[in-house]
Design an enzyme around this catalytic site. Structure first.
Site, mmCIF file in Angstrom:
data_model
loop_
_atom_site.group_PDB
_atom_site.id
_atom_site.type_symbol
_atom_site.label_atom_id
_atom_site.label_comp_id
_atom_site.label_asym_id
_atom_site.label_seq_id
_atom_site.Cartn_x
_atom_site.Cartn_y
_atom_site.Cartn_z
ATOM 1 N N ARG A 146 7.255 -4.412 3.651
ATOM 2 C CA ARG A 146 8.482 -3.982 2.932
ATOM 3 C C ARG A 146 8.044 -3.158 1.724
ATOM 4 O O ARG A 146 7.415 -3.699 0.809
ATOM 5 C CB ARG A 146 9.271 -5.224 2.499
ATOM 6 C CG ARG A 146 10.563 -4.922 1.787
ATOM 7 C CD ARG A 146 11.258 -6.209 1.356
ATOM 8 N NE ARG A 146 12.524 -5.929 0.712
ATOM 9 C CZ ARG A 146 12.659 -5.607 -0.574
ATOM 10 N NH1 ARG A 146 11.616 -5.556 -1.353
ATOM 11 N NH2 ARG A 146 13.854 -5.365 -1.071
ATOM 12 N N LYS B 13 4.964 -4.451 -7.169
ATOM 13 C CA LYS B 13 5.235 -5.727 -7.855
ATOM 14 C C LYS B 13 4.248 -5.988 -8.992
ATOM 15 O O LYS B 13 3.172 -5.400 -9.048
ATOM 16 C CB LYS B 13 5.218 -6.881 -6.842
ATOM 17 C CG LYS B 13 6.503 -6.902 -6.015
ATOM 18 C CD LYS B 13 6.662 -8.170 -5.215
ATOM 19 C CE LYS B 13 7.961 -8.090 -4.408
ATOM 20 N NZ LYS B 13 8.093 -9.170 -3.459
HETATM 21 C C1 9MG Z 1 14.476 -8.550 -1.427
HETATM 22 N N1 9MG Z 1 13.043 -8.738 -1.604
HETATM 23 C C2 9MG Z 1 12.313 -8.447 -2.722
HETATM 24 N N2 9MG Z 1 11.029 -8.759 -2.522
HETATM 25 C C3 9MG Z 1 10.933 -9.260 -1.260
HETATM 26 C C4 9MG Z 1 9.894 -9.768 -0.477
HETATM 27 O O1 9MG Z 1 8.646 -9.865 -0.951
HETATM 28 N N3 9MG Z 1 10.163 -10.186 0.756
HETATM 29 C C5 9MG Z 1 11.428 -10.130 1.256
HETATM 30 N N4 9MG Z 1 11.629 -10.582 2.509
HETATM 31 N N5 9MG Z 1 12.469 -9.666 0.555
HETATM 32 C C6 9MG Z 1 12.219 -9.241 -0.676
#
Ligand code: 9MG
Length: 283
Positions: free
Chosen positions: A262, A228
């Site tokens: 994630r 990110k």
């Molecule tokens: C779909 N998506 C993109 N970034 C995310 C994040 O930080 N958390 C979650 N739960 N979904 C995300």
């Protein structure tokens, strides 16, 4: 089963996650540009092979998304989203032993993918679309509620907070209350601070630093920071050079008690998680 295990056990459809350990969730985007060469079946096969590679690398969840949350991304209709997501959910459920998370805010997608074997609803809008609370409740699946102000298209227009961690906590507590009223009990909820969603770099860094405060809400935390722009801005790195920054944040999130990370880079993150577990289980 011991009582400690029953406290950390999260049923996810036909599979169970033991949240006593940190899990790595691999990201599988199925937007048209993700697996763009070849026809429908070869795209589906490429997506399955990518999911399989992430499972072999140690992912215990795969997050399947058919609607981009990037600012400026084109909105997709529920039907279009369903046509992207449903076939791969069905295929992964048949071929792989993994919890399938569906990254969606769309009630029809929640209902249909639950029927096809999804085990978790991951909604960046925290079930705020019309009908989403009822649809999620009807599936009986756990839900990840994420903090975001506004919509992906406008969320970065000058976000303001007095105290970002407190306000994120208040937002998530309010969404948990709305879930309870709709028949989604707290035991089925995972919380996510929403890094990169309606937050400046300073908001993201402060929220990350004080993330432990969100444990007061009593639910497992999911953290998504992989590649990110908070890493890009903090380190002045383009998207292709954010792996090391992302792994540093993955380690920090795990030590701060996050239950699910994630990520795009599954193998590297699994090594981080296993290394931390090895140290923590030592005498
Ligand atoms: C779909 N998506 C993109 N970034 C995310 C994040 O930080 N958390 C979650 N739960 N979904 C995300």
């Amino acid at each position: 089963m011991t009582s400690v295990q029953s406290l950390t056990r999260l049923p996810c459809g036909n599979r169970v996650l033991d949240l006593a350990q940190t899990h790595v969730m691999g990201i599988l985007n199925v937007t048209p540009d993700s697996f763009s060469d070849g026809g429908h079946y070869s795209q589906l096969d490429a997506a399955l092979r990518h999911a399989e590679a992430m499972v072999l690398a140690g992912a215990t969840l795969i997050d399947v998304g058919g609607e981009s949350t990037r600012p400026g991304a084109r909105a997709v209709s529920p039907l279009e989203e369903l046509e992207r997501v449903a076939p791969i959910v069905e295929l992964i459920n048949r071929e792989l032993d993994v919890v399938i998370s569906v990254d969606t805010s769309t009630p029809a997608v929640m209902r249909e993918t639950a029927r096809l074997g999804a085990g978790l609803i991951n909604d960046v809008r925290s079930l705020r679309r019309d009908g989403a609370l009822d649809a999620a409740a009807a599936t009986g699946l756990p839900v990840c509620l994420m903090h975001m102000l506004g919509e992906p298209g406008d969320m970065q227009d000058n976000p303001q907070y007095q105290d970002v961690t407190r306000e994120v906590g208040e937002f998530l507590a309010e969404r948990m209350d709305r879930c309870a009223q709709a028949g989604i009990p707290a035991k089925r909820i995972i919380l996510d601070p929403g890094f990169g969603f309606a937050k400046t770099l300073q908001h993201n860094l402060s929220l990350f630093k004080h993330m432990e405060a969100l444990h007061a809400l009593g639910r497992p935390l999911l953290v998504g920071v992989s590649r990110k722009s908070m890493i890009g801005h903090a380190l002045n790195r383009p998207v292709g050079e954010r792996l090391h920054g992302g792994l540093a944040l993955a380690a920090l999130a795990s030590v701060k008690g996050a239950s699910i990370l994630r990520v795009h880079d599954v193998a590297e993150t699994v090594d981080v998680v296993r290394m931390i577990a090895a140290v923590e289980s030592a005498e």
